[in-house]
Write a protein that holds these residues in place. Structure first.
Motif, PDB file in Angstrom:
ATOM      1  N   THR A 283      66.553 -13.585  40.156  1.00 23.14           N
ATOM      2  CA  THR A 283      66.163 -12.677  41.363  1.00 23.14           C
ATOM      3  C   THR A 283      64.656 -12.868  41.503  1.00 23.14           C
ATOM      4  O   THR A 283      64.521 -13.030  42.775  1.00 23.14           O
ATOM      5  N   VAL A 284      63.808 -12.778  40.434  1.00 21.60           N
ATOM      6  CA  VAL A 284      62.438 -13.017  40.824  1.00 21.60           C
ATOM      7  C   VAL A 284      62.038 -14.360  41.361  1.00 21.60           C
ATOM      8  O   VAL A 284      61.512 -14.513  42.268  1.00 21.60           O
ATOM      9  N   PHE A 285      62.755 -15.290  40.781  1.00 22.34           N
ATOM     10  CA  PHE A 285      62.367 -16.710  41.277  1.00 22.34           C
ATOM     11  C   PHE A 285      62.968 -16.853  42.727  1.00 22.34           C
ATOM     12  O   PHE A 285      62.356 -17.515  43.523  1.00 22.34           O
ATOM     13  N   SER A 286      64.119 -16.615  42.844  1.00 14.22           N
ATOM     14  CA  SER A 286      64.455 -16.808  44.235  1.00 14.22           C
ATOM     15  C   SER A 286      63.975 -15.696  45.337  1.00 14.22           C
ATOM     16  O   SER A 286      63.752 -16.180  46.529  1.00 14.22           O
ATOM     17  N   GLY A 287      63.499 -14.763  44.744  1.00 21.68           N
ATOM     18  CA  GLY A 287      62.541 -13.648  45.798  1.00 21.68           C
ATOM     19  C   GLY A 287      61.158 -14.445  45.976  1.00 21.68           C
ATOM     20  O   GLY A 287      60.759 -14.306  47.184  1.00 21.68           O
ATOM     21  N   ILE A 288      60.758 -15.207  45.216  1.00 22.90           N
ATOM     22  CA  ILE A 288      59.335 -15.817  45.264  1.00 22.90           C
ATOM     23  C   ILE A 288      59.623 -16.848  46.540  1.00 22.90           C
ATOM     24  O   ILE A 288      58.931 -17.194  47.526  1.00 22.90           O
ATOM     25  N   ILE A 289      60.687 -17.601  46.098  1.00 23.48           N
ATOM     26  CA  ILE A 289      60.969 -18.733  47.027  1.00 23.48           C
ATOM     27  C   ILE A 289      61.369 -18.158  48.589  1.00 23.48           C
ATOM     28  O   ILE A 289      60.828 -18.678  49.532  1.00 23.48           O
ATOM     29  N   ALA A 290      62.047 -17.076  48.421  1.00 29.06           N
ATOM     30  CA  ALA A 290      62.513 -16.319  49.886  1.00 29.06           C
ATOM     31  C   ALA A 290      61.298 -16.070  50.569  1.00 29.06           C
ATOM     32  O   ALA A 290      61.099 -16.167  51.892  1.00 29.06           O
ATOM     33  N   LEU A 291      60.202 -15.382  49.875  1.00 24.53           N
ATOM     34  CA  LEU A 291      58.995 -14.881  50.384  1.00 24.53           C
ATOM     35  C   LEU A 291      58.267 -15.881  51.036  1.00 24.53           C
ATOM     36  O   LEU A 291      57.449 -15.879  52.044  1.00 24.53           O
ATOM     37  N   PHE A 292      58.024 -17.226  50.197  1.00 19.37           N
ATOM     38  CA  PHE A 292      57.493 -18.442  50.485  1.00 19.37           C
ATOM     39  C   PHE A 292      57.841 -18.900  51.916  1.00 19.37           C
ATOM     40  O   PHE A 292      57.160 -19.291  52.765  1.00 19.37           O
TER      41      PHE A 292
END
Length: 91
Positions: free
Chosen positions: A12-21
């Motif tokens: 969740t955190v890793f994909s959230g960072i990618i989605a934000l970028f």
């Protein structure tokens, strides 16, 4: 197979960072499209984050179907981009 909660949080955190970028990259006008001094020239691309949150809901609502839910969460990022491009082109 028991899925560790750490695995769910990591994804969740890793994909959230990618989605934000990804969403901020497209919202700021990518590399060559920002001719103004505005920070976000295409703010509708933040819609990617909303679609990503729907994917995260699948992960937390259906933790027993982990592999399906994790795939939905990760595929929600490109799905959000595919949905946001034509809508932003109309505006």
């Amino acid at each position: 197979m028991k899925i560790n909660k750490t695995t769910i949080v990591f994804h969740t955190v890793f994909s959230g960072i990618i989605a934000l970028f990804v969403s901020t990259f497209f919202a700021s006008g990518t590399i060559a499209e920002n001719y103004t001094d505005d920070t976000f020239v295409a703010p509708f691309f933040f819609f990617v984050l909303a679609i990503w949150l729907v994917g995260v809901l699948f992960l937390f609502l259906f933790p027993r179907k982990f592999h399906t839910s994790i795939n939905i969460m990760w595929l929600s990022i490109p799905l959000g981009i595919v949905i946001a491009f034509p809508i932003e082109a109309l505006l």
